[in-house]
Design a protein around this motif. Structure first.
Motif, mmCIF file in Angstrom:
data_model
loop_
_atom_site.group_PDB
_atom_site.id
_atom_site.type_symbol
_atom_site.label_atom_id
_atom_site.label_comp_id
_atom_site.label_asym_id
_atom_site.label_seq_id
_atom_site.Cartn_x
_atom_site.Cartn_y
_atom_site.Cartn_z
ATOM 1 N N ARG A 65 0.865 -1.177 0.000
ATOM 2 C CA ARG A 65 0.000 0.000 0.000
ATOM 3 C C ARG A 65 0.900 1.225 0.000
ATOM 4 O O ARG A 65 2.015 1.179 0.500
ATOM 5 C CB ARG A 65 -0.895 0.022 1.233
ATOM 6 C CG ARG A 65 -1.905 -1.103 1.237
ATOM 7 C CD ARG A 65 -2.679 -1.129 2.521
ATOM 8 N NE ARG A 65 -1.715 -1.346 3.604
ATOM 9 C CZ ARG A 65 -1.860 -0.931 4.854
ATOM 10 N NH1 ARG A 65 -2.929 -0.300 5.214
ATOM 11 N NH2 ARG A 65 -0.948 -1.174 5.761
ATOM 12 N N THR A 67 1.029 5.546 0.754
ATOM 13 C CA THR A 67 0.388 6.771 1.221
ATOM 14 C C THR A 67 1.250 7.951 0.781
ATOM 15 O O THR A 67 2.467 7.841 0.677
ATOM 16 C CB THR A 67 0.215 6.807 2.749
ATOM 17 O OG1 THR A 67 1.494 6.706 3.377
ATOM 18 C CG2 THR A 67 -0.682 5.690 3.237
ATOM 19 N N ASP A 69 1.566 11.973 1.851
ATOM 20 C CA ASP A 69 1.141 12.962 2.843
ATOM 21 C C ASP A 69 0.069 12.388 3.762
ATOM 22 O O ASP A 69 -0.896 13.044 4.117
ATOM 23 C CB ASP A 69 0.639 14.240 2.170
ATOM 24 C CG ASP A 69 1.742 14.970 1.414
ATOM 25 O OD1 ASP A 69 2.916 14.833 1.817
ATOM 26 O OD2 ASP A 69 1.445 15.645 0.422
ATOM 27 N N GLY A 70 0.213 11.108 4.117
ATOM 28 C CA GLY A 70 -0.688 10.461 5.056
ATOM 29 C C GLY A 70 -1.998 9.960 4.461
ATOM 30 O O GLY A 70 -2.821 9.409 5.169
ATOM 31 N N LYS A 71 -2.198 10.128 3.151
ATOM 32 C CA LYS A 71 -3.423 9.696 2.497
ATOM 33 C C LYS A 71 -3.112 8.581 1.496
ATOM 34 O O LYS A 71 -2.073 8.578 0.868
ATOM 35 C CB LYS A 71 -4.060 10.867 1.765
ATOM 36 C CG LYS A 71 -4.463 11.995 2.700
ATOM 37 C CD LYS A 71 -5.013 13.169 1.945
ATOM 38 C CE LYS A 71 -5.312 14.273 2.934
ATOM 39 N NZ LYS A 71 -5.108 15.573 2.395
ATOM 40 N N PRO A 72 -4.032 7.614 1.325
ATOM 41 C CA PRO A 72 -3.797 6.536 0.365
ATOM 42 C C PRO A 72 -3.502 7.111 -1.026
ATOM 43 O O PRO A 72 -4.093 8.097 -1.445
ATOM 44 C CB PRO A 72 -5.102 5.749 0.361
ATOM 45 C CG PRO A 72 -5.714 6.050 1.691
ATOM 46 C CD PRO A 72 -5.313 7.473 2.010
ATOM 47 N N ALA A 73 -2.561 6.478 -1.723
ATOM 48 C CA ALA A 73 -2.182 6.905 -3.079
ATOM 49 C C ALA A 73 -2.027 5.672 -3.942
ATOM 50 O O ALA A 73 -1.947 4.543 -3.446
ATOM 51 C CB ALA A 73 -0.884 7.705 -3.034
#
Length: 75
Positions: A65, A67, A69-73
């Motif tokens: 997985r 991320t 900047d702390g968000k899923p990408a």
């Protein structure tokens, strides 16, 4: 493509889907440092003046997985 004589891994990336166009300009490519590296995780910190690609040469696993900047990408 990876084994072709014209492929330059220090300057080119191969992506599986059509990416958004990136601005082509001269200058520093940015910097990356490894913050943490474990058997199940690699944490990298990057700084760049413009959009680009970060290439990590490592074994691929279907459970990876990403991320940004702390968000899923997208990987």
């Amino acid at each position: 493509m990876l084994t072709g004589p014209d492929f330059e891994p220090a300057h080119e990336v191969i992506v599986s889907a059509a990416p958004a166009p990136l601005e082509r300009r001269c200058g520093q490519p940015g910097a990356v440092r490894i913050v943490a590296s474990r058997s199940d995780r690699v944490h990298l910190r990057t700084e760049a003046e413009r959009a680009g690609y970060l290439v990590l040469a490592d074994a691929w696993d279907p459970g990876w997985r990403v991320t940004l900047d702390g968000k899923p990408a997208q990987l």
